[in-house]
Write a protein that holds these residues in place. Sequence first.
Motif, PDB file in Angstrom:
ATOM      1  N   GLU A 244       1.003  -1.075  -0.088  1.00  7.82           N
ATOM      2  CA  GLU A 244       0.054  -0.048   0.005  1.00  7.82           C
ATOM      3  C   GLU A 244       0.894   1.371   0.150  1.00  7.82           C
ATOM      4  OE1 GLU A 244      -3.224  -0.024   3.313  1.00  7.82           O
ATOM      5  OE2 GLU A 244      -3.741  -2.202   2.653  1.00  7.82           O
TER       6      GLU A 244
ATOM      7  N   ARG B  29       2.455   1.602  -3.408  1.00  2.00           N
ATOM      8  CA  ARG B  29       1.266   2.114  -4.398  1.00  2.00           C
ATOM      9  C   ARG B  29       1.291   3.960  -4.075  1.00  2.00           C
ATOM     10  NH1 ARG B  29      -0.979  -2.835  -3.983  1.00  2.00           N
ATOM     11  NH2 ARG B  29      -2.413  -2.397  -2.433  1.00  2.00           N
ATOM     12  N   GLY B  30       0.988   4.090  -2.827  1.00  2.00           N
ATOM     13  CA  GLY B  30       0.897   5.326  -2.620  1.00  2.00           C
ATOM     14  C   GLY B  30       2.193   6.472  -2.900  1.00  2.00           C
TER      15      GLY B  30
ATOM     16  N   ARG C 164      -2.143  11.852   2.061  1.00  3.58           N
ATOM     17  CA  ARG C 164      -3.483  11.952   1.114  1.00  3.58           C
ATOM     18  C   ARG C 164      -3.650  10.675   0.477  1.00  3.58           C
ATOM     19  NH1 ARG C 164      -2.139  17.737   0.357  1.00  3.58           N
ATOM     20  NH2 ARG C 164      -3.482  18.740   1.871  1.00  3.58           N
ATOM     21  N   ALA C 165      -2.541  10.191  -0.161  1.00  4.08           N
ATOM     22  CA  ALA C 165      -2.711   8.915  -1.081  1.00  4.08           C
ATOM     23  C   ALA C 165      -3.295   7.685  -0.274  1.00  4.08           C
ATOM     24  CB  ALA C 165      -1.547   8.784  -1.938  1.00  4.08           C
ATOM     25  N   LEU C 166      -2.694   7.620   0.862  1.00  5.54           N
ATOM     26  CA  LEU C 166      -2.913   6.377   1.671  1.00  5.54           C
ATOM     27  C   LEU C 166      -4.344   6.334   2.346  1.00  5.54           C
ATOM     28  CD1 LEU C 166       0.214   5.552   3.447  1.00  5.54           C
ATOM     29  CD2 LEU C 166      -0.668   4.473   1.507  1.00  5.54           C
ATOM     30  N   LEU C 167      -4.759   7.693   2.688  1.00  7.35           N
ATOM     31  CA  LEU C 167      -6.153   7.912   3.244  1.00  7.35           C
ATOM     32  C   LEU C 167      -7.160   8.025   2.285  1.00  7.35           C
ATOM     33  CD1 LEU C 167      -5.193  10.073   6.432  1.00  7.35           C
ATOM     34  CD2 LEU C 167      -5.484   7.523   6.294  1.00  7.35           C
ATOM     35  N   GLY C 168      -6.889   8.371   1.171  1.00  7.15           N
ATOM     36  CA  GLY C 168      -7.797   8.563   0.098  1.00  7.15           C
ATOM     37  C   GLY C 168      -8.289   9.827   0.270  1.00  7.15           C
ATOM     38  N   THR C 169      -7.727  10.920   0.737  1.00  8.42           N
ATOM     39  CA  THR C 169      -8.137  12.377   0.839  1.00  8.42           C
ATOM     40  C   THR C 169      -7.818  13.151  -0.263  1.00  8.42           C
ATOM     41  OG1 THR C 169      -7.746  11.965   3.230  1.00  8.42           O
ATOM     42  CG2 THR C 169      -8.010  14.420   2.421  1.00  8.42           C
ATOM     43  N   PRO C 170      -8.738  13.574  -1.203  1.00 10.22           N
ATOM     44  CA  PRO C 170      -8.574  14.535  -2.252  1.00 10.22           C
ATOM     45  C   PRO C 170      -7.555  15.719  -2.100  1.00 10.22           C
ATOM     46  CG  PRO C 170     -10.710  14.787  -1.540  1.00 10.22           C
ATOM     47  CD  PRO C 170     -10.234  13.604  -0.691  1.00 10.22           C
ATOM     48  N   GLN C 171      -6.746  16.256  -2.864  1.00 11.02           N
ATOM     49  CA  GLN C 171      -6.138  17.262  -2.545  1.00 11.02           C
ATOM     50  C   GLN C 171      -6.683  18.545  -3.015  1.00 11.02           C
ATOM     51  OE1 GLN C 171      -2.193  16.888  -4.681  1.00 11.02           O
ATOM     52  NE2 GLN C 171      -1.636  18.922  -4.368  1.00 11.02           N
TER      53      GLN C 171
END
Length: 75
Positions: free
Chosen positions: A10, A13-14, A63-70
């Motif tokens: 993970e 991938r992030g 952000r990538a790991l938590l799925g938070t949009p930038q």
Amino acid sequence: FDGAATARQEVARGLAGVPAVFREAVVLRDVHELSYDDVARTLGVPVGTVMSRLHRGRALLRRALLGTPQAGGES
């Protein structure tokens, strides 16, 4: 089921989604455990630049790991 292997995948991938200029600083410092001075020397930039790139790179990875949009390009 190997949780550590899954976590590593993970994170990999992030990191793949983090721009190279920030990713290389994060990998050298947080994966290879180089000192700030060694990262700066390796990248040929001042230590302050390393610190800035680490801050931004870690924020992008988080952000990538938590799925938070930038939002708006802010860090």
